[in-house]
Design an enzyme around this catalytic site. Structure first.
Site, mmCIF file in Angstrom:
data_model
loop_
_atom_site.group_PDB
_atom_site.id
_atom_site.type_symbol
_atom_site.label_atom_id
_atom_site.label_comp_id
_atom_site.label_asym_id
_atom_site.label_seq_id
_atom_site.Cartn_x
_atom_site.Cartn_y
_atom_site.Cartn_z
ATOM 1 N N HIS A 115 0.840 -1.194 0.000
ATOM 2 C CA HIS A 115 0.000 0.000 0.000
ATOM 3 C C HIS A 115 0.875 1.244 0.000
ATOM 4 O O HIS A 115 2.078 1.181 0.290
ATOM 5 C CB HIS A 115 -0.972 0.021 1.182
ATOM 6 N N ARG B 186 -4.779 3.459 13.277
ATOM 7 C CA ARG B 186 -4.456 2.145 12.709
ATOM 8 C C ARG B 186 -4.132 1.123 13.787
ATOM 9 O O ARG B 186 -3.335 1.405 14.688
ATOM 10 C CB ARG B 186 -3.259 2.266 11.765
HETATM 11 C C1 SIN Z 1 -2.378 5.911 4.724
HETATM 12 O O1 SIN Z 1 -2.256 6.845 5.505
HETATM 13 O O2 SIN Z 1 -3.148 5.966 3.770
HETATM 14 C C2 SIN Z 1 -1.568 4.662 4.900
HETATM 15 C C3 SIN Z 1 -0.766 4.708 6.142
HETATM 16 C C4 SIN Z 1 0.016 3.436 6.357
HETATM 17 O O3 SIN Z 1 0.939 3.148 5.600
HETATM 18 O O4 SIN Z 1 -0.292 2.728 7.306
#
Ligand code: SIN
Length: 288
Positions: free
Chosen positions: A251, A267
């Site tokens: 990601h 998170r």
């Molecule tokens: C995000 O902020 O969109 C991703 C953050 C991450 O890498 O956990």
């Protein structure tokens, strides 16, 4: 609860889930996650306690370090945020602006992560996800031959200043805690049994290859793995929570005007297993 594909099998959205979930519903969620590495829960209004309790059902939680970026009173929650209060940053700014899987630079990378949107900018700040299964399947036979049975080196020590120029340099103690690690490029998912291309921004070398050749192949694999055809772009809505599978998907957060707008996300992060070579046996789907 309804599960609707968003992009092929790779990403799906879950509508109508309310916390806490009973065992039968949770089992459906787990199976949906195995099938769709990116699972977007819509309108999942949750407290930090609920966020922790829900994620913990997937496995033990990881506490991110340094602890300074975690939510006060909730060390299991890592704050990704550009928001400041009283001159103090509430979380880590610009976390994840670059393709990676969480914990790829550790001996035991994280299995999954669940990011929850509490404040969003009116533009930018999307998150991109790249499908490691699809990338692996699309590799030519030649490249598969080159990487078969090989591991890549993931190095926080060599690349921290490249990826986090705005953060303090690593101390000697940080370096001791984050030595270079080697992971298989062809990674067998312990639950689905499928093979993913395992690469990310902390990779820098390939075992058994001369330094230049290895570095060049790493760069090629990094670029290949995030070609548009493998990527799902998540445009956040307030109270979305995205659960992603770090064992088969990279990601990357996309930039936004962080001098003008606020983006505040929480998170949780799941502990994982040592990555397995594609030749390792898979565990049965019946025991996720
Ligand atoms: C995000 O902020 O969109 C991703 C953050 C991450 O890498 O956990």
């Amino acid at each position: 609860m309804v599960v609707r594909p968003l992009q092929g099998e790779f990403a799906a959205e879950v509508i109508g889930l309310r916390l806490p979930v009973d065992d039968a519903t949770f089992r459906d969620v787990e199976l949906a996650w195995l099938r769709h590495p990116i699972l977007v829960f819509r309108d999942l209004q949750m407290t930090p306690q609920q966020h922790i309790a829900f994620t913990r059902r997937f496995g033990p939680l990881h506490i991110m370090e340094p602890l300074q970026y975690n939510l006060p009173g909730y060390p299991e929650i890592f704050v990704v945020s550009n928001v400041e209060e009283g001159g103090k940053a509430l979380g880590m700014k610009r976390a994840g602006w670059g393709w990676h899987t969480d914990g790829e630079d550790k001996a035991i990378p994280n299995a999954g992560s669940m990011l929850y949107a509490l404040e969003l900018p009116p533009e930018g700040g999307d998150t991109l996800y790249a499908d490691g299964y699809a990338a692996y399947e699309a590799l030519s036979a030649d490249v598969k031959d080159k990487i078969r049975g090989r591991r890549a080196c993931f190095s926080r020590i060599k690349l921290h200043h490249v990826h986090y120029p705005h953060l303090p340099a690593l101390t000697e103690e940080d370096k001791r805690k984050r030595p270079d690690v080697w992971h298989p490029l062809e990674r067998r998912h312990p639950k689905s049994g499928r093979t993913a291309l395992y690469i990310g921004r902390w990779a820098c070398a390939i075992e058994g290859m001369p330094e230049d050749e290895g570095a060049q192949l790493v760069r090629w694999l990094q670029e290949f793995s995030v070609r548009p055809e493998f990527v799902y772009r998540h445009r956040w809505r307030l109270h979305d929570a995205v659960l992603w599978d770090n064992r088969c998907a990279q990601h990357c957060a996309t930039p936004f005007d962080d001098a003008k707008y606020r983006r505040h996300m929480l998170r949780t992060t799941l502990e994982g297993d040592a990555p397995m070579m594609a030749t390792s046996p898979a565990r049965s789907l019946a025991s996720p």
